[in-house]
Write a protein that holds these residues in place. Sequence first.
Motif, PDB file in Angstrom:
ATOM      1  N   ASP A  33      -8.964  17.186   1.713  1.00 14.27           N
ATOM      2  CA  ASP A  33      -8.927  15.781   2.313  1.00 14.27           C
ATOM      3  C   ASP A  33      -8.252  15.338   3.489  1.00 14.27           C
ATOM      4  O   ASP A  33      -6.923  15.742   3.555  1.00 14.27           O
ATOM      5  N   THR A  34      -8.815  14.654   4.373  1.00 13.35           N
ATOM      6  CA  THR A  34      -8.033  14.009   5.600  1.00 13.35           C
ATOM      7  C   THR A  34      -7.986  12.616   5.414  1.00 13.35           C
ATOM      8  O   THR A  34      -9.161  11.975   4.831  1.00 13.35           O
ATOM      9  N   TRP A  35      -6.725  12.030   5.015  1.00 11.18           N
ATOM     10  CA  TRP A  35      -6.625  10.652   4.787  1.00 11.18           C
ATOM     11  C   TRP A  35      -5.436  10.265   5.443  1.00 11.18           C
ATOM     12  O   TRP A  35      -4.315  10.645   6.175  1.00 11.18           O
ATOM     13  N   VAL A  36      -5.560   8.759   5.718  1.00 11.27           N
ATOM     14  CA  VAL A  36      -4.588   7.844   6.704  1.00 11.27           C
ATOM     15  C   VAL A  36      -4.560   6.709   5.931  1.00 11.27           C
ATOM     16  O   VAL A  36      -5.578   5.960   5.656  1.00 11.27           O
ATOM     17  N   PRO A  37      -3.394   5.988   5.478  1.00 13.14           N
ATOM     18  CA  PRO A  37      -3.294   4.843   4.823  1.00 13.14           C
ATOM     19  C   PRO A  37      -3.814   3.758   5.794  1.00 13.14           C
ATOM     20  O   PRO A  37      -3.550   3.524   6.898  1.00 13.14           O
ATOM     21  N   GLN A  38      -4.618   2.837   5.285  1.00 15.90           N
ATOM     22  CA  GLN A  38      -4.797   1.644   6.032  1.00 15.90           C
ATOM     23  C   GLN A  38      -3.712   0.460   6.198  1.00 15.90           C
ATOM     24  O   GLN A  38      -2.980   0.230   5.275  1.00 15.90           O
ATOM     25  N   ILE A  39      -3.772  -0.047   7.529  1.00 15.38           N
ATOM     26  CA  ILE A  39      -2.786  -1.474   7.376  1.00 15.38           C
ATOM     27  C   ILE A  39      -2.802  -2.476   6.187  1.00 15.38           C
ATOM     28  O   ILE A  39      -3.979  -2.894   5.712  1.00 15.38           O
ATOM     29  N   GLY A  40      -1.733  -2.617   5.700  1.00 21.11           N
ATOM     30  CA  GLY A  40      -1.584  -3.520   4.686  1.00 21.11           C
ATOM     31  C   GLY A  40      -1.848  -2.798   3.316  1.00 21.11           C
ATOM     32  O   GLY A  40      -1.919  -3.717   2.158  1.00 21.11           O
ATOM     33  N   PHE A  41      -1.471  -1.538   3.198  1.00 25.54           N
ATOM     34  CA  PHE A  41      -1.721  -0.915   1.994  1.00 25.54           C
ATOM     35  C   PHE A  41      -0.730  -1.422   0.866  1.00 25.54           C
ATOM     36  O   PHE A  41       0.337  -1.963   1.411  1.00 25.54           O
ATOM     37  N   ASN A  42      -0.908  -1.284  -0.252  1.00 19.57           N
ATOM     38  CA  ASN A  42       0.156  -1.425  -1.317  1.00 19.57           C
ATOM     39  C   ASN A  42       0.951  -0.290  -1.800  1.00 19.57           C
ATOM     40  O   ASN A  42       0.490   0.693  -2.037  1.00 19.57           O
ATOM     41  N   CYS A  43       2.168  -0.493  -1.664  1.00 27.40           N
ATOM     42  CA  CYS A  43       3.014   0.671  -1.938  1.00 27.40           C
ATOM     43  C   CYS A  43       3.557   0.835  -3.601  1.00 27.40           C
ATOM     44  O   CYS A  43       3.752  -0.313  -3.888  1.00 27.40           O
ATOM     45  N   PHE A  44       3.769   1.946  -3.954  1.00 26.67           N
ATOM     46  CA  PHE A  44       4.139   1.975  -5.589  1.00 26.67           C
ATOM     47  C   PHE A  44       5.169   3.173  -5.642  1.00 26.67           C
ATOM     48  O   PHE A  44       5.259   4.160  -4.708  1.00 26.67           O
ATOM     49  N   ASP A  45       6.068   3.102  -6.499  1.00 24.83           N
ATOM     50  CA  ASP A  45       7.014   4.211  -6.920  1.00 24.83           C
ATOM     51  C   ASP A  45       6.114   5.456  -7.721  1.00 24.83           C
ATOM     52  O   ASP A  45       4.912   4.996  -8.113  1.00 24.83           O
ATOM     53  N   LEU A  46       6.560   6.327  -8.253  1.00 25.29           N
ATOM     54  CA  LEU A  46       5.934   7.307  -8.654  1.00 25.29           C
ATOM     55  C   LEU A  46       5.760   7.030 -10.262  1.00 25.29           C
ATOM     56  O   LEU A  46       4.846   7.637 -10.651  1.00 25.29           O
ATOM     57  N   ASP A  47       6.215   5.810 -10.816  1.00 21.01           N
ATOM     58  CA  ASP A  47       5.713   5.434 -11.737  1.00 21.01           C
ATOM     59  C   ASP A  47       4.820   4.329 -12.129  1.00 21.01           C
ATOM     60  O   ASP A  47       4.489   3.688 -12.927  1.00 21.01           O
ATOM     61  N   GLY A  48       4.295   4.166 -10.781  1.00 22.60           N
ATOM     62  CA  GLY A  48       3.298   3.135 -10.701  1.00 22.60           C
ATOM     63  C   GLY A  48       3.871   1.641 -10.405  1.00 22.60           C
ATOM     64  O   GLY A  48       3.082   0.483 -10.702  1.00 22.60           O
ATOM     65  N   ASN A  49       4.963   1.396 -10.151  1.00 23.10           N
ATOM     66  CA  ASN A  49       5.584   0.144 -10.045  1.00 23.10           C
ATOM     67  C   ASN A  49       5.412  -0.253  -8.661  1.00 23.10           C
ATOM     68  O   ASN A  49       5.708   0.439  -7.675  1.00 23.10           O
ATOM     69  N   PRO A  50       4.993  -1.540  -8.234  1.00 25.71           N
ATOM     70  CA  PRO A  50       4.851  -1.945  -7.152  1.00 25.71           C
ATOM     71  C   PRO A  50       6.508  -2.080  -6.501  1.00 25.71           C
ATOM     72  O   PRO A  50       7.245  -2.466  -6.707  1.00 25.71           O
ATOM     73  N   VAL A  51       6.274  -1.658  -5.018  1.00 28.05           N
ATOM     74  CA  VAL A  51       7.679  -1.422  -4.313  1.00 28.05           C
ATOM     75  C   VAL A  51       7.156  -1.942  -2.751  1.00 28.05           C
ATOM     76  O   VAL A  51       6.188  -1.901  -2.344  1.00 28.05           O
ATOM     77  N   PRO A  52       8.229  -2.231  -2.042  1.00 33.19           N
ATOM     78  CA  PRO A  52       7.961  -2.787  -0.652  1.00 33.19           C
ATOM     79  C   PRO A  52       7.302  -1.547   0.194  1.00 33.19           C
ATOM     80  O   PRO A  52       7.477  -0.518  -0.265  1.00 33.19           O
ATOM     81  N   GLU A  53       6.637  -1.977   0.954  1.00 31.95           N
ATOM     82  CA  GLU A  53       5.642  -1.094   1.885  1.00 31.95           C
ATOM     83  C   GLU A  53       6.437  -0.042   2.690  1.00 31.95           C
ATOM     84  O   GLU A  53       6.076   1.166   2.628  1.00 31.95           O
ATOM     85  N   THR A  54       7.832  -0.501   3.061  1.00 34.73           N
ATOM     86  CA  THR A  54       8.772   0.507   3.656  1.00 34.73           C
ATOM     87  C   THR A  54       9.072   1.495   2.992  1.00 34.73           C
ATOM     88  O   THR A  54       9.640   2.799   3.518  1.00 34.73           O
ATOM     89  N   THR A  55       9.068   1.423   1.625  1.00 31.12           N
ATOM     90  CA  THR A  55       9.508   2.487   0.518  1.00 31.12           C
ATOM     91  C   THR A  55       8.750   3.788   0.765  1.00 31.12           C
ATOM     92  O   THR A  55       9.098   4.801   0.432  1.00 31.12           O
ATOM     93  N   CYS A  56       7.414   3.591   0.982  1.00 28.84           N
ATOM     94  CA  CYS A  56       6.603   4.639   1.235  1.00 28.84           C
ATOM     95  C   CYS A  56       6.872   5.410   2.325  1.00 28.84           C
ATOM     96  O   CYS A  56       6.351   6.575   2.458  1.00 28.84           O
ATOM     97  N   ALA A  57       7.398   4.714   3.428  1.00 34.58           N
ATOM     98  CA  ALA A  57       8.146   5.617   4.451  1.00 34.58           C
ATOM     99  C   ALA A  57       7.063   6.157   5.322  1.00 34.58           C
ATOM    100  O   ALA A  57       7.533   7.626   5.734  1.00 34.58           O
ATOM    101  N   PHE A  58       6.048   5.821   5.687  1.00 37.18           N
ATOM    102  CA  PHE A  58       4.753   6.443   6.563  1.00 37.18           C
ATOM    103  C   PHE A  58       5.701   6.219   7.964  1.00 37.18           C
ATOM    104  O   PHE A  58       6.342   5.554   8.191  1.00 37.18           O
ATOM    105  N   GLY A  59       4.841   6.827   8.972  1.00 35.58           N
ATOM    106  CA  GLY A  59       5.563   6.800  10.255  1.00 35.58           C
ATOM    107  C   GLY A  59       4.961   5.874  11.371  1.00 35.58           C
ATOM    108  O   GLY A  59       5.497   5.358  12.244  1.00 35.58           O
ATOM    109  N   THR A  60       3.898   5.175  10.829  1.00 40.07           N
ATOM    110  CA  THR A  60       3.332   4.012  11.185  1.00 40.07           C
ATOM    111  C   THR A  60       2.718   2.928  10.148  1.00 40.07           C
ATOM    112  O   THR A  60       2.788   3.234   9.086  1.00 40.07           O
ATOM    113  N   PRO A  61       2.285   1.617  10.760  1.00 39.46           N
ATOM    114  CA  PRO A  61       1.877   0.634   9.679  1.00 39.46           C
ATOM    115  C   PRO A  61       0.675   1.189   9.159  1.00 39.46           C
ATOM    116  O   PRO A  61       0.405   0.708   7.969  1.00 39.46           O
TER     117      PRO A  61
END
Length: 466
Positions: A118-146
Amino acid sequence: MGLLTVLSALSLLGSVQAEFNVVRHVSQAPRAEVATDLPPAEFSVSFTAKTPRRSSKRTALEALTGRPSKKRPGVRAATAGGGDTVVVDGSDFDEEYLTNFTVGGQPFSLIVDTGSSDTWVPQIGFNCFDLDGNPVPETTCAFGTPGFNIKASKTFQPFPNVSFNITYGDGEFLSGPVGFDTISIGGLSVTHQEIAVPNLAAWEGDGVNTGLAGFAFSGLTSVFNTTDPTKASSENQLPYNPLFLTAVNEKKVANPFFSIALDRGTFDQQENDPFDPNLGFISFGGIAPVPVVNTAVTVPVQGYSATTGLPENGPGAEFFFYTVDIQSYTFPGSNRLVTANNNTILDTGTTLNFVPTDVAAAYNAQFKPKAVLDEDFDLYVVDCDATVPPFDVTIGGKTFSIDARDQIIPAGTDDNGNIICITGTQDGGPAGNGDIFIMGDVFLHNVVATFNPVAGEVTLIQRAKY
């Protein structure tokens, strides 16, 4: 990518509807090759970065960077043809190979992965989770762009009533919408590529990559005929052409193969610098432009039986990964073992080699001092200054050697600040029917690997020392 991806793909065998089967010609026997048999690439793209491996791989490897090879006297060089040269880089201590793509005209640095599709790029405004499925701030996913701005793309077309859903072996997962858009890498551009734009992500990023480009087979893709990703299953899988097969179908390349040369980095770079540019090439339509020697072979990709899920070379085999038959591993003491295996994946998305348990144990015992299995991490730990035993891999009757520098890898520090090193060849589990092993970047640093997904073949050529 991760083991869970491998197992999930194989679970699809025998249950996917016939119209989704991926069946192509598989050559029946290895054949000798020389570099001149492969044409220069139409497009060669440098790896622009190497980035951290996801957590499951991070424990296995924090450093594999490098510089483009220089020509040496007496060594033939495979030269690139016209078009752009695209380099791959590395980041997060060289655990991932990245290069620059544009999606709908928007630039992203994507991981190049022959072990997924698969080729994928997250869309702006995505919801970020930790590996247990708990919501966390978007910055936690640490992508290189929004992320990807769907509204800003003039060429994006949504694919309604379907969804993307994937979980990697380390627990990272992504899900969400799917569409079609123009994707470019170097001088290569496809105009109608199916792409995932997930709005849910559990990702342990590096601050550099913003997604992934998969180059394996259609049967491994993760789009499903449901708007609810939690209901994704083998029964509603909708396989599609990965990026390179779309390029072939759109007649954007004269030859239906792509070629990869991954450079290693220095020990110091791997340990201390989270970003390392210019780590090799991915080339389209021909061979990657690095110096090579005459050891070369073309072998069939190993398929899988649709009924048993076991490896099969027959004309009805279904392809998922670039799986090859390993005839033998050769190292001191290897003559006392059965080292052949017919279920081994060539995977740029895995740093280490994962071989059968008895092979890993015997090889790691040959380091001086011996490598020791750490029970907590299930990895062989070794003295960073240990003497490395030779390790050769025979495929299709040709033997390829692995440089000793690839077999000792810095993997972090202990509580006292001392560097911990692991070996490049690790335990992939017991050998047996259906067990899957991997030749990762440790092996791929030493060859030019040219993948032909249409013919179901891989050509391997030994690289010159660099």
